[in-house]
Design an enzyme around this catalytic site. Structure first.
Site, PDB file in Angstrom:
ATOM      1  N   GLU A 157       0.735  -4.234  -0.342  1.00  0.00           N
ATOM      2  CA  GLU A 157       0.234  -4.180  -1.717  1.00  0.00           C
ATOM      3  C   GLU A 157       0.890  -5.219  -2.613  1.00  0.00           C
ATOM      4  OE1 GLU A 157       0.904  -1.575   0.128  1.00  0.00           O
ATOM      5  OE2 GLU A 157      -0.989  -0.483   0.208  1.00  0.00           O
TER       6      GLU A 157
ATOM      7  N   HIS B 183      -1.578  11.438  -2.949  1.00  0.00           N
ATOM      8  CA  HIS B 183      -2.889  10.812  -3.103  1.00  0.00           C
ATOM      9  C   HIS B 183      -3.642  11.303  -4.339  1.00  0.00           C
ATOM     10  CE1 HIS B 183      -2.244   9.854   1.154  1.00  0.00           C
ATOM     11  NE2 HIS B 183      -3.187   8.943   1.031  1.00  0.00           N
TER      12      HIS B 183
END
Ligand SMILES: Cc1ncc(C[n+]2csc(CCOP(=O)(O)OP(=O)(O)O)c2C)c(N)n1
Ligand SMILES: [Mg+2]
Lengths: 324, 325
Positions: free
Chosen positions: A58, A127
């Site tokens: 990322e 999440h």
């Protein structure tokens, strides 16, 4: 009627067709079609050069997006979810946000970064979090939260056109919603809040996924002859403070709904703004309906209990009217 | 040691290294006078790396550097006055006084900063190279970073991505044996950093970073290979910083004797000796260079002294393309 995900895909296609500087990169945006199936079919249409599956890094693919933007491209970077974007936060805070200022205005970073946010799918504490307030805290970047199908499309177009770094938070419960959509409509400025449901008794101020809960609450309240106004913030940075103040100056009551944890949330920022700038307009204390201060749990009943829900919004609205 | 370069090259190499050395000596002096504040990281001892590498690049190439970048900026062509004014925090500095010593920038010179998050510049370099590849440009992006940066995840991610996507990045690791006070063998598991890039399929080599001629030759070949193949390369430049990490460092982590040993390899003295020995240059040439450099530095200080302070009314300028408030 079109889905939110299709509206984003329509915007992506248009951008890719119209501007050769535009490309999409991120984890699984190509062969897989996007973790939320947003970019399905784009690899076949535009090829590997412009639809780039990245390794799982990322920090480096967001940083590479920043570099490509510095180098004259118009990258659209998809980070699967805000939870993983933490690994790239350094690139956002220390590079994207400061490059223009730190270079005395010589360099700019016209990057658009999209990511999913929010809870509701029983995918637990790694999440499901809403961390867009962390982004909205940072001068030098802009933050959008499309709540409607039309905005999902229009805001992406605006983000790519913008000369500054723009972060778009797509609530994961919205990808499948259907709504009216006109791809040719002249987009309204994404930096202004919208009145989604006019009302005169109380302002329900929300953004992203919470706008839909606020709308349901407003409809319920209407049955009880309470007229609630729903404000969709749309842009989280800059915040459309005049629109918030103007709504509360009409209704004199404010309930702020935010899927973030209450402490240090955007709901806190909005409440402080009202206390500073609209104190004498208020007829009741400001109420905040936020997520309980726990990591989002897996079990459905616990997840539901943690998140802002329609009954809590209704109750807060009634309480502000003195009949809670 | 013999030397295989022309008189003009010898004069230029010497003059460029001296420009850095004298600019930084002056900066240290101005720091003690509190004209320059904040962090100041000197490159003294490492000049051969910046000079050799910068001469090996083309004007059209991109450069990404660290917070120890006065030398790179100067040799790249940012005027000494603009660098000095930036360190003063003046509006006529190369970043308008908003960056300071660690954040020198120049659009015109394709100098993409001065980055002070260790490792943070590497992904940017990868992205610049990606942009060039997509646009079909034959440009090289040279990315300077320290040995400390090789500890960071972004170093490994950037090598992997640049190799995977075949991007024209030239990774230039300035290994000065220390990351602040942590010696190389106390922060890297392998004793040899060149062993690392091949794991990602990236060609890797080492050069004596105290030998400016060798640096230029090796970096030139590496840069031209990157340009030709479009694929990344890695060069480790072995060097040493003679001064403290920054102006706040008591240097408790290394012995004076070790520093003195390395000073015997002073890149400027080495070049002088070799060029004089080969009768490429004379003592009078050195004298002339010193005078020219002294004049340049004096003018740079004057430029900084005479610069204006940015108005506080313009504080928020350059935060966004257009003011949001
Ligand atoms: C991400 C990050 N961690 C820590 C620091 C503090 N810091 C500044 S310089 C430095 C050492 C870096 O060493 P190296 O990369 O070898 O560069 P050098 O200073 O030797 O040129 C550290 C730890 C920082 N700026 N950024
Ligand atoms: Mg070092």
């Amino acid at each position: 009627m079109t889905t939110y995900r299709e509206a984003i895909r329509t915007a992506l296609r248009r951008l890719l067709l119209e501007d050769s500087r535009v490309f999409l990169m991120g984890e699984d945006v190509g062969r897989y079609g996007g973790a939320y199936a947003v970019s399905k079919g784009l690899l076949e249409e535009f090829g590997e050069d412009r639809i780039r599956d990245t390794p799982l890094c990322e920090s480096t693919f967001v940083g590479a997006g920043i570099g490509a933007a510095l180098g004259g491209m118009r990258p659209i970077v998809e980070v699967m979810t805000v939870n993983f974007s933490m690994l790239a936060l350094d690139q956002v805070v220390n590079n994207a946000a400061v490059m223009r200022h730190m270079s005395g205005g010589q360099f700019e970073v016209p990057i658009a970064v999209r990511m999913a946010t929010g809870a509701g799918k029983q995918i637990a504490a790694q999440h499901s979090h809403s961390l867009e307030n962390w982004y909205a805290y940072i001068p030098g970047i802009k933050v959008l939260a499309p709540a409607t199908v039309q905005d999902a499309h229009d805001m992406l177009l605006a983000a790519v056109e913008d000369p500054d770094p723009v972060f778009i938070f797509e609530h994961q419960m919205l990808y499948g919603i259907e709504g009216p959509f006109d791809p040719k409509a002249t987009p309204s400025s994404p930096w202004q809040a919208a009145v989604r449901h006019p009302g005169s008794d109380v302002s329900l101020i929300a953004y992203g996924g919470s706008v839909h809960k606020a709308m349901t609450a407003a409809e319920e309240l209407e049955k009880e002859r309470i007229s609630a106004e729903v404000i969709d913030l749309r842009s989280l940075r800059p915040l459309d403070r005049p629109a918030i103040i103007s709504s509360v100056s009409r209704t004199h009551r404010a309930v702020v709904i935010d899927e973030a944890w209450k402490t240090g949330s955007l709901a806190s920022e909005i409440s402080a703004t009202l206390a500073e700038e609209a104190f004498y307009e208020l007829d009741a204390p400001i109420a905040r309906v936020c997520t309980r201060e726990v990591p989002i749990p897996y079990a459905k009943h616990l997840e539901d209990a943690a998140l802002p829900q329609v009954p809590a919004i209704i109750e807060a609205a009634k309480r502000s009217l003195g009949n809670g | 040691m013999s030397i295989d370069i022309s008189r003009d090259d010898a004069l230029d190499l010497l003059s460029q290294m001296l420009r850095i050395r004298r600019l930084e000596e002056e900066s240290a002096e101005l720091y003690s006078q509190q004209k320059i504040r904040g962090f100041l990281h000197l490159y003294i001892g490492e000049e051969a790396v910046g000079v050799g590498a910068m001469r090996a690049l083309r004007d059209d190439d991109n450069v990404v550097a660290t917070y120890r970048e006065h030398g790179h900026a100067l040799v790249r062509g940012i005027p000494a006055g603009e660098i000095m004014a930036e360190m003063y925090g003046k509006a006529n500095g190369c970043s308008g006084g908003r960056g300071g010593s660690m954040h020198l920038f120049s659009l015109e010179r394709r100098f993409y900063g001065g980055h002070a998050i260790v490792g943070g510049g590497l992904p940017i370099a990868v992205g610049l190279a990606l942009a060039d590849k997509m646009k079909g440009e034959s440009r090289v992006t040279a990315c300077f970073f320290g040995d400390g940066a090789t500890d960071e995840g972004e170093f490994h991610e950037a090598l992997n991505l640049a190799a995977l996507w075949k991007l024209p990045v030239l990774f230039l690791c300035e290994n000065n044996r220390y990351a602040m006070g942590t010696a190389f063998d106390r922060h890297v598991s392998d004793d040899d950093i060149v062993n690392n890039p091949p794991a990602y399929g990236v060609h890797s080599e080492t050069v004596d970073g105290m030998d400016v001629v060798a640096v230029e030759r090796v970096v030139h070949n590496a840069a031209e290979s990157v340009r030709e193949t479009g694929e990344p390369r890695f060069v480790e430049l072995r060097t040493y910083r003679f001064r403290a990490h920054s102006m706040y460092d008591a240097e408790l982590y290394r012995s004076k004797a070790e520093v003195e040993e390395w000073k015997k390899l002073d890149p400027i003295e080495q070049l002088k000796e070799r060029a004089l020995g080969a009768t490429l240059i004379t003592g009078a040439d050195i004298e002339t260079i010193e005078q020219e450099v002294a004049r340049e530095i004096e003018e740079a200080v004057q430029f900084a002294e005479e610069g204006e302070w940015e108005s506080i009314d313009d504080l928020a300028r350059h935060t966004y393309a257009r003011d949001l408030s």
